[in-house]
Design a protein around this motif. Structure first.
Motif, short mmCIF file in Angstrom:
data_model
loop_
_atom_site.label_atom_id
_atom_site.label_comp_id
_atom_site.label_asym_id
_atom_site.label_seq_id
_atom_site.Cartn_x
_atom_site.Cartn_y
_atom_site.Cartn_z
N THR A 400 2.95 -6.64 -2.96
CA THR A 400 1.84 -5.96 -3.64
C THR A 400 1.09 -6.83 -3.90
OG1 THR A 400 4.19 -5.34 -5.16
CG2 THR A 400 1.64 -5.53 -5.89
N PHE A 401 1.08 -8.37 -4.26
CA PHE A 401 -0.12 -9.19 -4.44
C PHE A 401 -1.39 -8.94 -2.97
CE2 PHE A 401 2.43 -11.11 -7.55
CZ PHE A 401 1.75 -10.80 -8.99
N SER A 402 -0.64 -8.93 -1.82
CA SER A 402 -1.70 -8.57 -0.75
C SER A 402 -2.56 -7.27 -0.71
CB SER A 402 0.02 -8.97 0.23
OG SER A 402 -0.04 -10.01 0.44
N VAL A 403 -1.67 -6.34 -0.54
CA VAL A 403 -2.27 -5.30 -1.25
C VAL A 403 -3.78 -5.19 -2.37
CG1 VAL A 403 -1.73 -2.80 -1.65
CG2 VAL A 403 -0.39 -4.57 0.16
N ILE A 404 -2.97 -5.65 -3.17
CA ILE A 404 -3.93 -5.33 -4.42
C ILE A 404 -5.00 -6.66 -4.00
CG2 ILE A 404 -4.76 -6.44 -6.68
CD1 ILE A 404 -1.57 -5.84 -7.58
N LYS A 405 -4.76 -7.46 -3.33
CA LYS A 405 -5.67 -8.45 -3.27
C LYS A 405 -6.52 -8.11 -2.34
CE LYS A 405 -7.48 -12.72 -0.89
NZ LYS A 405 -5.81 -14.13 -0.13
N GLU A 406 -6.03 -7.13 -1.09
CA GLU A 406 -7.23 -6.07 0.05
C GLU A 406 -7.90 -5.63 -0.81
OE1 GLU A 406 -8.94 -5.20 3.43
OE2 GLU A 406 -7.44 -6.93 2.87
N VAL A 407 -7.71 -4.62 -1.72
CA VAL A 407 -8.21 -3.70 -2.52
C VAL A 407 -9.71 -4.25 -3.26
CG1 VAL A 407 -7.92 -1.92 -4.18
CG2 VAL A 407 -6.65 -2.08 -2.65
N ARG A 408 -8.72 -4.98 -4.01
CA ARG A 408 -10.38 -6.41 -4.73
C ARG A 408 -11.05 -7.00 -3.98
NH1 ARG A 408 -8.00 -10.57 -8.92
NH2 ARG A 408 -7.50 -8.67 -10.20
N LEU A 429 2.30 -2.41 -8.56
CA LEU A 429 1.27 -2.19 -7.28
C LEU A 429 0.54 -0.72 -8.13
CD1 LEU A 429 0.43 -1.82 -3.90
CD2 LEU A 429 2.74 -0.79 -3.94
N ILE A 430 1.50 0.49 -8.42
CA ILE A 430 0.50 1.22 -8.60
C ILE A 430 -1.04 1.28 -9.86
CG2 ILE A 430 0.53 3.78 -9.34
CD1 ILE A 430 1.56 3.33 -6.68
N LYS A 431 -0.70 0.26 -10.52
CA LYS A 431 -1.17 0.23 -11.60
C LYS A 431 -2.72 -1.36 -11.18
CE LYS A 431 0.97 1.17 -16.22
NZ LYS A 431 1.61 0.73 -17.07
N GLY A 432 -1.68 -2.23 -11.08
CA GLY A 432 -2.83 -3.14 -9.38
C GLY A 432 -4.00 -3.12 -8.95
N ILE A 433 -3.60 -1.44 -7.64
CA ILE A 433 -4.75 -0.84 -7.06
C ILE A 433 -6.19 -0.17 -7.37
CG2 ILE A 433 -3.41 -1.40 -5.11
CD1 ILE A 433 -2.84 1.64 -4.80
N ALA A 434 -5.29 -0.17 -8.60
CA ALA A 434 -6.45 1.04 -9.61
C ALA A 434 -6.83 -0.28 -10.38
CB ALA A 434 -5.07 2.25 -10.03
N LEU A 553 -6.05 -10.88 -19.21
CA LEU A 553 -6.23 -12.61 -18.91
C LEU A 553 -5.12 -12.85 -17.76
CD1 LEU A 553 -7.51 -15.05 -21.21
CD2 LEU A 553 -9.10 -13.80 -19.55
N LEU A 554 -4.39 -12.80 -17.61
CA LEU A 554 -3.02 -13.64 -16.77
C LEU A 554 -3.26 -12.48 -14.91
CD1 LEU A 554 -0.13 -14.32 -18.46
CD2 LEU A 554 -0.98 -16.00 -17.31
N GLN A 555 -3.48 -10.84 -15.31
CA GLN A 555 -3.45 -10.03 -14.62
C GLN A 555 -4.28 -10.18 -14.28
OE1 GLN A 555 -2.83 -6.23 -17.48
NE2 GLN A 555 -1.73 -5.98 -16.56
N THR A 556 -5.83 -10.94 -14.46
CA THR A 556 -7.28 -10.70 -13.45
C THR A 556 -6.61 -12.31 -12.92
OG1 THR A 556 -8.62 -12.48 -15.22
CG2 THR A 556 -8.14 -9.84 -15.48
N LYS A 557 -6.53 -13.23 -13.07
CA LYS A 557 -6.31 -14.25 -12.95
C LYS A 557 -4.79 -14.72 -12.12
CE LYS A 557 -8.32 -17.34 -16.43
NZ LYS A 557 -9.85 -17.58 -15.38
#
Length: 792
Positions: A400-408, A429-434, A553-557
């Motif tokens: 999940t975090f690798s996918v979100i990182k790529e989108v970011r 995953l769903i909320k993170g990539i959006a 804040l944690l969701q951004t870091k």
């Protein structure tokens, strides 16, 4: 012979978890939840019980405690590695220990370990969390108590220390050995209109005559076999507000938990009559992994996930504006694109794509989304057509975090709009990539609201760009606001914005007010939203606003143990420890040192079983003797008749009857067929042309349940016929002279129709009585204006 007492799994192992009780307190759009897991060891040996359970990604878990045989043990939040070591050490020394940790690879999965539970002993383990409630298309606030934890696909690069590696026993829903009870109390100063649920509820009990407080509960005997969803309707839900909360008295000023915190809620008043964009590159990324063949929910009549995703995709595909570009990707263990590169949206390309979508199956193996994402991002951009990515998935991945990182990383070149398909879809995953790309996320768990959610997302992607977003505070001298939320760069019409801030300095005397202003520019015009609030912070023993601010804040870091940059790891750890909100780097640990009984050999290990969705495969079950358990990897378009006559028509944006789509009222005789069964609305949309019109032919007449001769005989003047919808005994006819005719009213209904270019809109509301005659309604000639009145 060994005799077993109590409830058993299919492996004949007693289940120490007996029941789950949940108390929910909802104030306006924030929920405070207390969930208690009740354990009892009915065996003659000490146990270690492990329970994996899902949780919404936005939940801020701030408390964990255990009540063991009348003794209360409060957990401490520690560095995760230290907490794990202390847990193992306590168990080896004969102490009783409890461990709660968030998965290191996904923020929406938790593991609860109950270690050294003695024979005959009882333990009640309670965790508490707070979360914001999202706003639905119809104005409902949505609270979900997650229950379904689907198996997550393991690939070679998966994290080895993820609790998702634990393969728990799976049992049929009817054999699930523990029950769930839930009581929800709802308070809103604006008044509560109604509460709906996907599960049987007790009648809503209003606690006052003004209907500002209400209480509901699950019906007795409910199994923990499906997500529990509450839809809460307030009388006024779009009012901006500011909630100011006092800090912790013993915490020093200048710290997050020591100063007052503010939660600002805005509903930007973006003008409705702004023209929508007709350009863009729309790329649809469709999950075709094997898990998409599972049902949407545990109900035996549930639609398959791949089917729901296909219907949603067709609805979006038919609604694209002429002249844009599009492409469709399917992914699983591998991926494939419909076109080598995005193509212009025409009748020909739409028909080609539509034919392949209809034949689409969940046949590509595992769930590996990272590779197709990287391929899409590497593609050349189309000048004048910004990339809009639509992702459809059940989210059963461990990276999940690798996918979100790529989108970011690629957030500057696109926006991502995500759809979670079915119960158990990963909210992380769903909320993170959006969130990472400035898009929005939606969850589709049933037929209701699917169409409205899909088209709301498309409308947002077509909105004109909002620029120069800024937030300003007007406070008394000596007081300032420090922003805690990420900078807002994207605003959508109808979207609620939640902003957190820390107020530092000297608080003024009583009856002083402050003001917050949200400014933005749209097509050269500047707009401003304001809200004034009293500067008197209110106490809250749970420090709800502070916890939510810390979670934001944690969701951004916090991007997981492996993906978080070194510069952010220390900040995330310190923030988690200070606020008491769990993160990837921390865990709750509770030790009962009064229990000091040496363990004779390894503890008997009991993984708590979870429900099996119909059609889902049973993952590989493995057993380990000690430590943190590991796991092995598991897991042509139909011919179109030539037009008999051209029928100019408008596009269906949403059809609703008592808050349920018309699609949901149709009798589905073949929900699991590869085609579209008896879903008339989807069939109707399937036959729509790229420009928004229909060809009046035998295929269309068949979908409407009529003969072509009947339609032509009823409307001999070709110029009159625009659109005919047949649903049950209700027939709707829209004519070219801009009259709406409705026959056979059966119930109160709401219909919203728009031209494909979004130039006209109308809304119709009828009474609940049958009317023997047809009704007429004239459509106004002003773009974007609603129709004025009924004429009978």
């Amino acid at each position: 012979m060994v005799h077993f007492y109590g409830l058993l799994t299919l492996q004949r192992e007693p289940v120490p978890l007996k029941s789950i009780s949940v108390s929910v307190s909802i104030y306006e759009f924030v929920a405070d939840v207390s969930a208690t897991l009740n354990y009892e060891n009915a065996e003659k040996v000490p146990l270690e019980a492990v329970f994996l359970f899902p949780m919404d990604e936005d939940s801020a878990v701030y408390s964990f405690e255990a009540l063991v045989d009348g003794k209360k043990i409060v957990a401490e939040l520690q560095d995760k590695m230290k907490a794990r070591t202390n847990y193992e050490k306590a168990i080896s020394q004969g102490h009783q220990a409890f461990l709660l940790e968030e998965d290191s690879s996904s923020r929406d999965v938790f593991s609860c370990n109950v270690g050294n539970l003695q024979p005959g002993s009882k333990a009640a383990v309670t965790l508490k969390y707070v979360q914001e409630l999202p706003l639905e298309t119809d104005g409902a606030l949505r609270f979900v108590l997650p229950a379904v934890l689907n198996p997550r696909y393991q690939f070679s690069g998966s994290s080895k220390d993820s609790c998702l590696n634990v393969k728990t026993p799976i049992v049929p829903v009817e054999d699930l050995p523990y029950t769930l009870s839930m009581v929800a109390t709802i308070d809103s100063k604006h008044g509560i209109e109604k509460v709906q649920s996907n599960c049987p509820l007790s009648p809503t009990e209003y606690l006052g005559e003004d209907k500002t407080s209400a209480q509901v509960s699950l019906a007795a005997g409910h199994k923990f076999d499906r997500d529990v969803e509450l839809l809460i309707y307030y009388s006024e839900v779009h009012t901006p507000s500011v909630v100011l909360e006092m800090g912790m008295p013993k915490m020093k000023p200048g710290r997050l938990m020591g100063d007052p915190s503010a939660m600002v809620s805005f509903y930007p008043n973006i003008p409705e009559d702004q023209p929508s964009n007709t350009c863009g590159e729309f790329v649809f990324l469709m999950d075709r992994s094997g898990s998409m063949q599972s049902p949407m929910s545990s109900q035996d009549t549930s639609q398959l996930r791949i089917q729901a995703a296909k219907e949603t995709l067709i609805l979006l595909l038919k609604s694209l504006p002429m002249g844009c570009y599009f492409n469709i990707y399917g992914f699983g263990s591998s991926y494939e694109a419909y076109f080598p590169k995005s193509v212009e949206y025409t009748q020909q390309t739409m028909e080609e794509a539509l034919g392949r979508v209809k034949l689409m199956q969940a046949d590509l193996g595992g769930t590996e989304i990272l590779a197709p994402l990287q391929n899409i991002y590497r593609g050349p951009s189309i000048p004048g057509h910004p990339l809009q990515l639509f992702v459809f998935t059940d989210g059963e991945v461990t990276d999940t975090f690798s996918v979100i990182k790529e989108v970011r990383i690629n957030r500057q070149k696109h926006r991502c709009f995500s759809f979670g398909i079915g119960e158990g879809a990963s909210t992380s995953l769903i909320k993170g990539i959006a969130r990472a790309s400035g898009g929005t996320s939606e969850f589709i768990t049933g037929k209701d609201r699917m169409q409205s959610k899909a088209l709301r997302t498309l409308k947002r992607s077509l909105q004109a760009v909002v620029e120069d977003v800024s937030l300003s505070w007007h406070l008394p001298p000596g007081l300032s606001a420090k922003m805690l939320s990420p900078e807002q760069t994207v605003i959508f019409r109808g979207q609620r914005l939640i902003i957190y801030a820390q107020l530092t300095g000297r608080m003024p005397a009583a009856e002083t007010t402050g003001k917050v202003c949200l400014k933005y520019t749209l097509q050269g015009k500047t707009f401003e939203d304001k809200v004034t609030f009293p500067l008197q912070p209110k106490p809250d023993v749970n420090f709800t606003i502070h916890r939510l601010a810390a979670k934001s804040l944690l969701q951004t870091k916090d991007m997981g143990l492996r993906e978080t940059p070194a510069s952010d790891k220390k900040d995330a750890l310190n923030l988690s420890l200070e606020s008491g909100v769990i993160s990837s780097f921390t865990a709750f640990i509770a030790i009962n040192k009064e229990l000091n009984k040496p363990v004779q050999g390894p503890l008997a290990h009991r993984d708590i079983p979870r429900p099996m969705l119909l059609g889902a495969s049973t993952p590989l079950k493995i057993r380990c003797q000690s430590g943190f358990r590991k796991a092995l990897p598991s897991d042509r378009p139909p011919s179109v008749s030539q037009p008999i006559r051209r029928v100019m028509c408008c596009e269906a944006v949403s059809f609703q009857v008592d808050n349920y789509s018309l699609c949901g009222l149709i009798n589905h005789k073949d929900r699991h067929s590869p085609g579209f069964g008896e879903n008339h609305l989807v069939q109707l949309i399937y036959h729509q042309n790229a420009n928004g019109s229909w060809d009046l032919n035998e295929d269309l007449a068949k979908v409407l349940g009529m003969r072509l001769e009947e339609i032509t005989a009823a409307h001999p003047a070709e110029s009159w016929v625009s659109l005919v919808l047949g649903v049950s005994r209700t027939v709707l006819v829209v004519t070219l002279d801009l009259k709406l005719r409705i026959f056979y009213f059966e119930t109160q209904w709401i219909a919203a129709l728009r031209f494909k270019a979004w130039h006209y809109a109308l809304q119709v509301v009828s009474g609940g009585k049958e009317r023997p005659a047809c009704g007429f309604l004239r459509l106004g000639h002003h773009p974007g204006r609603d129709l004025a009145a009924w004429q009978w």
